[in-house]
Design a protein around this motif. Structure first.
Motif, PDB file in Angstrom:
ATOM      1  N   LYS A  17       0.465  -1.493  -0.034  1.00 27.84           N
ATOM      2  CA  LYS A  17      -0.185  -0.562   0.155  1.00 27.84           C
ATOM      3  C   LYS A  17       1.124   0.664  -0.044  1.00 27.84           C
ATOM      4  N   GLU A  18       2.196   1.113   0.582  1.00 23.59           N
ATOM      5  CA  GLU A  18       2.780   2.090   1.118  1.00 23.59           C
ATOM      6  C   GLU A  18       3.363   2.910  -0.844  1.00 23.59           C
ATOM      7  N   VAL A  19       3.510   1.928  -1.272  1.00 20.72           N
ATOM      8  CA  VAL A  19       4.558   1.967  -2.824  1.00 20.72           C
ATOM      9  C   VAL A  19       3.235   2.643  -3.328  1.00 20.72           C
ATOM     10  N   CYS A  20       2.333   2.124  -3.314  1.00 18.24           N
ATOM     11  CA  CYS A  20       1.242   2.184  -3.920  1.00 18.24           C
ATOM     12  C   CYS A  20       0.639   4.009  -3.906  1.00 18.24           C
ATOM     13  N   GLY A  21       0.877   3.923  -2.938  1.00 21.57           N
ATOM     14  CA  GLY A  21       0.028   5.532  -2.709  1.00 21.57           C
ATOM     15  C   GLY A  21       1.638   6.645  -3.210  1.00 21.57           C
ATOM     16  N   PHE A  22       2.503   6.022  -2.966  1.00 23.45           N
ATOM     17  CA  PHE A  22       3.462   7.003  -3.450  1.00 23.45           C
ATOM     18  C   PHE A  22       3.777   7.298  -4.895  1.00 23.45           C
ATOM     19  N   LEU A  23       3.802   5.989  -5.340  1.00 32.13           N
ATOM     20  CA  LEU A  23       3.867   5.689  -6.851  1.00 32.13           C
ATOM     21  C   LEU A  23       1.766   6.874  -7.541  1.00 32.13           C
ATOM     22  N   ALA A  24       1.289   6.425  -7.149  1.00 32.85           N
ATOM     23  CA  ALA A  24      -0.548   7.072  -6.817  1.00 32.85           C
ATOM     24  C   ALA A  24       0.057   8.858  -7.250  1.00 32.85           C
ATOM     25  N   ASP A  25       0.910   9.200  -6.010  1.00 35.05           N
ATOM     26  CA  ASP A  25       1.312  10.701  -6.035  1.00 35.05           C
ATOM     27  C   ASP A  25       1.582  11.070  -6.753  1.00 35.05           C
ATOM     28  N   LEU A  26       1.947  10.445  -7.533  1.00 34.97           N
ATOM     29  CA  LEU A  26       3.434  10.669  -8.661  1.00 34.97           C
ATOM     30  C   LEU A  26       2.414  10.852  -9.787  1.00 34.97           C
ATOM     31  N   GLY A  27       1.489  10.642  -9.985  1.00 38.31           N
ATOM     32  CA  GLY A  27       0.206  10.371 -11.296  1.00 38.31           C
ATOM     33  C   GLY A  27       1.011   9.184 -11.950  1.00 38.31           C
ATOM     34  N   VAL A  28       1.421   8.031 -11.720  1.00 39.62           N
ATOM     35  CA  VAL A  28       1.825   6.495 -12.417  1.00 39.62           C
ATOM     36  C   VAL A  28       0.349   5.855 -12.511  1.00 39.62           C
ATOM     37  N   ALA A  29       0.176   5.793 -13.321  1.00 41.28           N
ATOM     38  CA  ALA A  29      -0.821   5.081 -14.634  1.00 41.28           C
ATOM     39  C   ALA A  29      -1.153   3.327 -13.911  1.00 41.28           C
ATOM     40  N   ALA A  30      -1.713   2.568 -14.152  1.00 40.20           N
ATOM     41  CA  ALA A  30      -1.874   1.861 -13.230  1.00 40.20           C
ATOM     42  C   ALA A  30      -2.294   0.452 -15.052  1.00 40.20           C
TER      43      ALA A  30
END
Length: 666
Positions: free
Chosen positions: A277-290
């Motif tokens: 979850k922490e890594v997901c949150g960090f990347l999502a805050d950068l605007g990374v797409a899935a």
């Protein structure tokens, strides 16, 4: 204490039973041979309790301290396990500490697992080691002084080998030893050179857990977007849940939006797959797409529609479900999606009981790994459908005609599916699949409904499972007992064939495997006639397809008709053939009830449901075509091996008085 069987020595050694080993060695008459002692010695390799004293006992009696196992000399094996008492025993009795297995010695084997008491002991003896292996293992375990000594002694900084199958730089980076990485780079190690199955940069990011290692490698010229088999170092760190490493890679310029095209994943998808979850949150805050969102949404829709269980894996999503009433598997991958339906029974008389070739119907030639070379264009069937039809091992003219008729009948259904380039239908005698492109949910569900109608049009609906006995009994050797009366039920393994019949496959007499006496009062009345039932199987050809024979034949004392999968009928054996028939040693069996709430699993048993080694292989009755009812299963043992140490299953059709046997192996 009773006299011990000398054959028990390897087990006693393995169990670490020092008193029993000492007693057996003292009492064995004649004395144990060198071969017996050597075989037992292999059971004392490792750090088991009493292994050191036991090994000394065996060596005193003459066991060979220099013998080899499949993994190398025994000394290397115990050195690798840091089993110092065994190492000392072997060397005391003459084992050479410098004997090589490839480039490995006892010292390198011990050092490969880290600094230990065994390493110190061998070094005091002056044991030798290849300097390149010493450099590799020093790098792996972060021993900088040893690495410097090994390099000065001639260690090759680029050689790949040892148990890690890596270079020193890869080993140091993977273990997160920044000081070793810095030293090796300064000595000329090439950070961008791929060696074996890994890159120093990728493995350091994915497993090393030391961001300084990655920083050093980037300073040495490695691109922060370096990938291994399509996965960037950032994806590896994200999947491992290493937030500090992910931050460092982004800080060093790694592109978080790179897509692994083979797996359809970005770094965010990798983090989600690992549930970090922490890594997901960090990347999502950068605007990374899935990249997997569309596929994930389709998989969730399929899960709701079919009540399936969804599993995410490296290439996409898998769902096991019921489709058109049949067992099936759905998958969603980056480039396509598919549903595969198993255990089909064709309605069409053209294919009932026949080996339908594997056929593919679609637009263009199918790309099936491993099967491309075997696929042949079926001209007539293609003209009948307006699509491209391919068949494995192009069949005879007769079967081509059946294939063309099959395609012509289903042309309208094929048209409603509106197959596009790269989309295919696959069929075989018991299998159907639909491969489509795109992740649009409504279109996928609509096309799956059409495919379900197609499956229902070509296959009989699944039949309910039938059982002869709801409860289970273990089939075990009977204890010695007084001679049975003629009226007592007797269950038997092996023995002579009565009547004797020939296998329709190879012509050899078919051996009786088990005879059950259904007069046994433990068994429910009325399931099968109160008469002996003989389960047969050919020991010569080991037939894998179902073999059928008549129960009525035994009940009326007529020759048993034995039928194999191609529907040919075997003949009764002559008296000479019967006398020459292979037989298994006769042994009486007893039925042991399985306790309520317990299961027999894969043990030899009567009743209940079969424990399949592979997929469900319940045969259909040759007469009424209904699924047959499970009777018993027999596991391979010292007397007979079914296939490759597999299982023999027996089924019966009470209405048609037929018995069938099926074999499966691991």
């Amino acid at each position: 204490m009773k006299k011990l069987n000398r054959d028990l020595l390897p087990k006693l050694v393995h169990d670490g039973d020092l008193p029993a080993v000492r007693k057996l060695l003292a009492e064995a008459n004649p004395p144990l041979t060198k071969a017996e002692l050597d075989r037992a010695l292999a059971g004392a390799l490792g750090r088991g309790k009493n292994y050191g004293p036991i090994m000394r006992l065996l060596l005193e009696r003459g066991a060979n301290p220099e013998q080899r196992t499949s993994l190398g000399p025994v000394l290397q094996w115990v050195a690798q396990n840091d089993a110092l008492p065994q190492v000392k025993a072997l060397i005391d009795f003459g084992a050479d500490p410098n004997r090589r297995h490839g480039k490995e010695t006892a010292l390198s084997a011990a050092l490969g697992e880290g600094e230990s008491a065994t390493v110190a002991y061998l070094e005091r003896l002056g044991a030798q080691i290849d300097p390149s292996l010493e450099l590799l293992y020093a790098a792996k375990h972060g021993n900088l002084p040893r690495a410097k000594r090994a390099l000065a002694a001639g260690g090759d900084i680029e050689v790949m080998g040892g148990t890690p199958r890596a270079t020193p730089l890869i080993a140091a980076a993977t273990s997160g030893h920044a000081d070793l990485v810095e030293f090796l780079l300064a000595q000329g190690a090439r950070p961008q050179k791929k060696r074996g199955a890994s890159y120093a940069f990728y493995t350091g990011a994915a497993y090393g857990e030391n961001p300084r290692v990655i920083e050093l490698l980037v300073e040495a010229g490695v691109s922060p977007d370096t990938a291994y088999e399509g996965k960037t170092a950032l994806m590896g760190a994200a999947q491992n849940g290493d937030l500090a490493m992910v931050r460092k890679l982004v800080e060093l310029g790694a592109n978080p939006n790179v897509v692994d095209k083979e797996r359809g994943m970005t770094a965010l998808d990798s983090a989600r797959a690992g549930k970090h979850k922490e890594v997901c949150g960090f990347l999502a805050d950068l605007g990374v797409a899935a990249a997997r969102d569309a596929g994930r949404n389709l998989a969730r829709a399929l899960k709701r529609a079919f009540g399936a269980r969804c599993v995410e894996h490296s290439s996409g999503f898998l769902l096991n479900a019921k489709f058109a009433g049949h067992r099936s598997q759905l998958r969603v991958d980056p480039s396509d999606a598919a549903v595969a339906v198993f255990g089909l029974k064709h309605i069409s008389s053209e294919f009932r009981g026949q080996h339908l070739p594997s056929i593919t119907i679609g637009v263009g030639k199918p790309t099936i790994p491993g099967d491309d070379a075997r696929m042949r264009f079926a001209v007539a069937a293609s003209k009948a459908t307006g699509l491209d039809v391919y068949a494995s091992l192009l069949p005879t003219d007769e079967l081509q005609s059946r294939l063309t008729l099959f395609c012509r009948r289903l042309k309208t259904v094929f048209e409603t599916l509106s197959l596009e380039q790269g989309e295919f239908l696959h069929f075989s005698r018991d299998f159907a699949a639909f491969v489509w492109r795109g992740t649009e949910i409504d279109r996928a569900l609509a096309r799956l409904r059409l495919f379900a109608a197609l499956v229902e049009a070509i296959a009989r609906p699944p039949q309910p499972e039938r059982r002869l006995f709801e409860r289970e009994w273990l089939l075990r050797p009977a204890p010695k007992a007084p001679a049975a009366r003629a009226t007592d039920p007797v269950h038997r393994f092996g023995g002579p064939a009565d009547p004797a019949v020939l296998c329709a496959g190879c012509g050899a007499p078919i051996a009786p495997i088990v005879e059950l006496d259904l007069r046994d009062p433990q068994l429910p009345a009325g399931v099968l006639a109160r008469a002996p039932v003989t389960v047969r199987w050919c020991l010569e050809c080991g037939e894998w397809d179902p073999i059928f024979h008549s129960l009525a034949a035994r009940e009326t004392s007529a020759p048993a008709a034995v039928v194999v999968a191609d529907a040919t009928t075997a003949t009764a054996a002559s008296s000479e053939e019967a006398d020459a028939a292979p037989t298994l040693p006769a042994r009486r069996l007893t039925l042991v009830p399985v306790a309520p709430g317990k299961k027999a699993g894969r043990k030899s048993k009567l009743g209940g449901a079969p424990s399949w080694i592979q997929s469900d292989g319940t045969p259909d009755c040759r007469t009424c075509e209904k699924p047959m009812a499970f009777l018993l299963q027999l596991n391979s043992d010292a007397h007979v091996s079914y296939g490759d140490v597999g299982m023999l299953y027996a089924f019966a059709c009470p209405e048609c008085r037929l018995l069938a046997t099926v074999v499966q192996s691991h």
